[in-house]
Design a protein around this motif. Structure first.
Motif, short mmCIF file in Angstrom:
data_model
loop_
_atom_site.label_atom_id
_atom_site.label_comp_id
_atom_site.label_asym_id
_atom_site.label_seq_id
_atom_site.Cartn_x
_atom_site.Cartn_y
_atom_site.Cartn_z
N ASP A 62 0.86 -1.18 0.00
CA ASP A 62 0.00 0.00 0.00
C ASP A 62 0.90 1.23 0.00
O ASP A 62 2.10 1.14 0.30
N GLU A 63 0.33 2.36 -0.32
CA GLU A 63 1.10 3.61 -0.29
C GLU A 63 1.61 3.88 1.12
O GLU A 63 0.87 3.72 2.10
N GLY A 64 2.88 4.24 1.21
CA GLY A 64 3.50 4.50 2.50
C GLY A 64 4.19 3.30 3.10
O GLY A 64 4.91 3.44 4.10
N ALA A 65 4.02 2.12 2.50
CA ALA A 65 4.62 0.90 3.05
C ALA A 65 6.12 0.88 2.77
O ALA A 65 6.59 1.37 1.74
N TYR A 66 6.87 0.27 3.69
CA TYR A 66 8.32 0.11 3.50
C TYR A 66 8.57 -1.26 2.87
O TYR A 66 7.99 -2.26 3.28
N VAL A 67 9.44 -1.30 1.86
CA VAL A 67 9.77 -2.56 1.19
C VAL A 67 11.28 -2.75 1.18
O VAL A 67 12.04 -1.78 1.19
N LYS A 68 11.68 -4.00 1.16
CA LYS A 68 13.08 -4.35 1.06
C LYS A 68 13.37 -4.87 -0.35
O LYS A 68 12.45 -5.27 -1.07
N THR A 69 14.63 -4.88 -0.72
CA THR A 69 15.02 -5.39 -2.04
C THR A 69 14.55 -6.83 -2.21
O THR A 69 14.79 -7.68 -1.36
N GLY A 70 13.84 -7.07 -3.31
CA GLY A 70 13.35 -8.41 -3.60
C GLY A 70 11.98 -8.73 -3.06
O GLY A 70 11.41 -9.79 -3.38
N ASP A 71 11.40 -7.83 -2.25
CA ASP A 71 10.05 -8.07 -1.73
C ASP A 71 9.04 -8.09 -2.88
O ASP A 71 9.12 -7.27 -3.81
N PRO A 72 8.05 -9.02 -2.87
CA PRO A 72 7.02 -9.01 -3.91
C PRO A 72 6.12 -7.79 -3.78
O PRO A 72 5.74 -7.40 -2.67
N ALA A 112 15.48 -1.16 -1.69
CA ALA A 112 14.70 -0.87 -0.48
C ALA A 112 14.20 0.57 -0.51
O ALA A 112 14.87 1.46 -1.03
N GLY A 113 13.04 0.78 0.06
CA GLY A 113 12.50 2.13 0.09
C GLY A 113 11.06 2.16 0.57
O GLY A 113 10.56 1.18 1.14
N ARG A 114 10.40 3.27 0.33
CA ARG A 114 9.02 3.46 0.78
C ARG A 114 8.13 3.78 -0.42
O ARG A 114 8.51 4.59 -1.28
N VAL A 115 6.98 3.14 -0.47
CA VAL A 115 6.06 3.31 -1.60
C VAL A 115 5.48 4.72 -1.60
O VAL A 115 4.86 5.14 -0.62
N LYS A 116 5.71 5.44 -2.68
CA LYS A 116 5.22 6.81 -2.78
C LYS A 116 3.80 6.85 -3.35
O LYS A 116 2.89 7.43 -2.75
N THR A 117 3.60 6.24 -4.51
CA THR A 117 2.28 6.23 -5.15
C THR A 117 2.03 4.87 -5.78
O THR A 117 2.97 4.17 -6.16
N ILE A 118 0.76 4.51 -5.89
CA ILE A 118 0.33 3.32 -6.62
C ILE A 118 -0.69 3.77 -7.66
O ILE A 118 -1.75 4.30 -7.31
#
Length: 241
Positions: A62-72, A112-118
């Motif tokens: 979702d927007e604002g979620a933190y993801v790591k490299t390789g996360d689906p 890795a990073g944080r979702v800005k927009t979908i």
């Protein structure tokens, strides 16, 4: 002339010289820097998407979620791509993403990073070469600041110029300019600079993308005060040659 009158005359001259010297220093100081009219914290980002059209069947973020490299991030069904594979027009080994056992394209995070927009959510049809989401890269923050500069200022600004950044908690860091651009707004030319800074000195969990900051641009020029200071330092420091 009496001694007291002579002393007052000399003291008056000294006071006038000191005032003039102080005003000259202040003028030199004020002309060597300029404050931004607006500035904010931004981040490098990467776009999530594929070359083929399809329907998003699963959404993991979702927007604002933190993801790591390789996360689906998404799973997408693309009849166009599946047809190309069946007709041997496309080899699975050439794909930049993996396929699930039931033929879904699994889109993962490149960094890795944080979702800005979908832009497309679960159930949506995604045209080919479209951006599905945008993710701000972790550790790639920068400052974007806008200034009103006079014509002579442009001769004194370059990528060696420095920017002092003041965060809302009054933390101050020095940024290094890496990009300068101009734009015209209401017939007025504005200068926008982007600068990197050491992120270890700020609270990244509090100050994220979009945080407004204050900045001061220092022109890359040697003033007379710099010349005197450099000359004095050269006298007191030993020559290594």
């Amino acid at each position: 002339m009496k001694f007291t009158a002579r002393l007052r005359f000399i003291m008056g001259i000294i006071i006038v010289v000191l005032i003039s010297f102080s005003l000259f220093i202040y003028l030199d100081y004020s002309m060597s820097r300029v404050d931004s009219i607006n500035a904010q914290l931004l981040s490098d980002n990467f776009s999530v998407g594929i070359d083929y059209s399809g329907i998003i069947e699963k959404q993991y973020i979702d927007e604002g979620a933190y993801v790591k490299t390789g996360d689906p991030l998404f799973e997408l069904r693309s009849p166009t791509m599946n047809d190309a594979i069946r007709n041997n027009d496309l080899a699975k080994s050439s794909l930049l993403y993996r396929l699930s056992d039931d033929g879904l394209i699994v889109i993962t995070a490149a960094a890795a990073g944080r979702v800005k927009t979908i832009d497309y959510k679960q159930g949506a049809f995604v045209p080919a070469n479209s951006q599905i989401a945008l993710i701000n890269i972790e550790g790639k923050l920068f400052i974007e600041a806008t200034y009103k500069l006079s014509s002579p200022d442009y001769a004194r600004i370059n990528n060696n110029s420095k920017v002092q950044v003041v965060f809302p908690d009054n933390t101050k860091v020095i940024g290094q300019i890496y990009d300068i651009s101009l734009s015209t707004v209401n017939k007025e030319v504005l200068t926008t600079v982007r600068a990197r800074f050491d992120q270890d000195y700020i609270n990244k969990s509090v100050f994220s993308v979009g945080t407004p900051v204050g900045t001061t641009l220092y022109f890359d020029s040697n003033t007379w005060l710099d010349t005197l200071n450099n000359g004095f330092n050269s006298l007191i420091k030993p020559n290594n040659n």
